[in-house]
Motif scaffolding. Sequence first.
Motif, PDB file in Angstrom:
ATOM      1  N   PHE A  46      47.705  47.328  28.565  1.00 22.51           N
ATOM      2  CA  PHE A  46      46.427  47.484  29.262  1.00 22.51           C
ATOM      3  C   PHE A  46      45.614  48.594  28.618  1.00 22.51           C
ATOM      4  O   PHE A  46      46.133  49.674  28.336  1.00 22.51           O
ATOM      5  CB  PHE A  46      46.660  47.816  30.739  1.00 22.51           C
ATOM      6  N   ASN A  47      44.334  48.324  28.353  1.00 19.52           N
ATOM      7  CA  ASN A  47      43.420  49.298  27.770  1.00 19.52           C
ATOM      8  C   ASN A  47      42.503  49.823  28.873  1.00 19.52           C
ATOM      9  O   ASN A  47      41.672  49.086  29.409  1.00 19.52           O
ATOM     10  CB  ASN A  47      42.593  48.646  26.656  1.00 19.52           C
ATOM     11  N   LYS A  48      42.671  51.107  29.215  1.00 17.10           N
ATOM     12  CA  LYS A  48      41.873  51.685  30.298  1.00 17.10           C
ATOM     13  C   LYS A  48      40.394  51.757  29.944  1.00 17.10           C
ATOM     14  O   LYS A  48      39.535  51.658  30.825  1.00 17.10           O
ATOM     15  CB  LYS A  48      42.390  53.086  30.631  1.00 17.10           C
ATOM     16  N   GLU A  49      40.107  51.957  28.663  1.00 18.52           N
ATOM     17  CA  GLU A  49      38.711  52.094  28.249  1.00 18.52           C
ATOM     18  C   GLU A  49      37.936  50.796  28.468  1.00 18.52           C
ATOM     19  O   GLU A  49      36.808  50.803  28.957  1.00 18.52           O
ATOM     20  CB  GLU A  49      38.642  52.503  26.767  1.00 18.52           C
ATOM     21  N   THR A  50      38.549  49.682  28.084  1.00 17.81           N
ATOM     22  CA  THR A  50      37.857  48.390  28.195  1.00 17.81           C
ATOM     23  C   THR A  50      38.225  47.637  29.466  1.00 17.81           C
ATOM     24  O   THR A  50      37.613  46.617  29.780  1.00 17.81           O
ATOM     25  CB  THR A  50      38.203  47.504  26.986  1.00 17.81           C
ATOM     26  N   ARG A  51      39.254  48.139  30.166  1.00 14.99           N
ATOM     27  CA  ARG A  51      39.769  47.477  31.375  1.00 14.99           C
ATOM     28  C   ARG A  51      40.204  46.038  31.070  1.00 14.99           C
ATOM     29  O   ARG A  51      39.909  45.101  31.796  1.00 14.99           O
ATOM     30  CB  ARG A  51      38.717  47.498  32.494  1.00 14.99           C
ATOM     31  N   GLU A  52      40.923  45.919  29.955  1.00 15.05           N
ATOM     32  CA  GLU A  52      41.381  44.605  29.510  1.00 15.05           C
ATOM     33  C   GLU A  52      42.881  44.618  29.229  1.00 15.05           C
ATOM     34  O   GLU A  52      43.429  45.630  28.783  1.00 15.05           O
ATOM     35  CB  GLU A  52      40.638  44.177  28.241  1.00 15.05           C
ATOM     36  N   TYR A  53      43.518  43.488  29.497  1.00 14.23           N
ATOM     37  CA  TYR A  53      44.926  43.292  29.167  1.00 14.23           C
ATOM     38  C   TYR A  53      45.019  42.516  27.851  1.00 14.23           C
ATOM     39  O   TYR A  53      44.206  41.619  27.594  1.00 14.23           O
ATOM     40  CB  TYR A  53      45.641  42.489  30.253  1.00 14.23           C
TER      41      TYR A  53
END
Length: 345
Positions: free
Chosen positions: A126-133
């Motif tokens: 999970f990428n917190k910056e982009t809010r994407e899995y």
Amino acid sequence: MIKWAKVLSTPALGTAIAFSSITTSHAAEMKTAKAETTEHVSISQAQAKGIALQDCKGTVTSTEFKQESSVYVITIVTNNLEQRIVEVSASTGKVVKKQEVKLWTQNQVKESVSKQYKGAIQSITFNKETREYTLTVVDGKVEYTLTVDGLTGKVIHENKKELQLMSEQKIKEAIVKQYSGYVYSLEFKESASQYVAVILKNSTQYTVTLDAFTGKVVNTSQQEVKVLTRQDAKDLALATYAGKVKIVEYDQNAAIFTVKIIKDNTEYTVTIDAVSGEITHVKQDKLQPLTENAVKDLALKHQEGKVEHIELITENSITVYVVTLVSGSKQQTLKFDAYTGQECS
């Protein structure tokens, strides 16, 4: 000469005066409004972020300033993967509004993706910056790299590639990275697109199943096994090649015994599987007997004196040198293996 001047009529003159007054008044109001707006912004963006993070721990993913309401709108993803929207007053630095937006959990994303793709999910991040899995899914010979929106759970990007079957050497390298033992056997199961490896480490046998395309371990089991002793290996070799054992060596990394046997003028190098007890390889080398001078030197190292007699004979299927030594009034007879130089009883 008379110059003509343009004279404004009374109504026109009044209009001009009124317009001038309005323009001056409007300019003053604009100046005042601008000053008021400037006065409202007393908190910097960095300060607003700090205030928001004090109220809500996590990672700031975006910051926006709304001039009309003079607030900073800060989006934060918490350590629990929840999205919070915090509004901070630009004039007072106080949190004036908070909003919570639920993000999809890993399990929810996995469940959703599993309904759309038949393969096995190899990884998920999970990428917190982009809010994407980001997920990796392998379905047979195809690997999918998926990007999933953390807010909606929808797949927003898909990358598909054909996988190549890994060679046995590559699979062995993958195994060695995870297990420190010896790869005893490796079998490819075409129907399942898997490799099954048997690994030996001391007296433990591991059976590991790996995906033939990715090298990922999909199953593993272990059991204790009996490994031959040096005496076992010696007895097995002598049962096939009767003679005199020169040396017994054990290679723990390969789980094999090497037994060297001298019989007549031949040296047999026998390789034995330490688990199955099977003789896997035999090498034969013709030997030349030691010279008499070499044997004399061996005899004198054992006993001081004078070599009176030396003879090459065959005794109990073994070729030996018989050496007679005289020391003063004492006489001694020594026997040496003609090929190894070992003293015989």
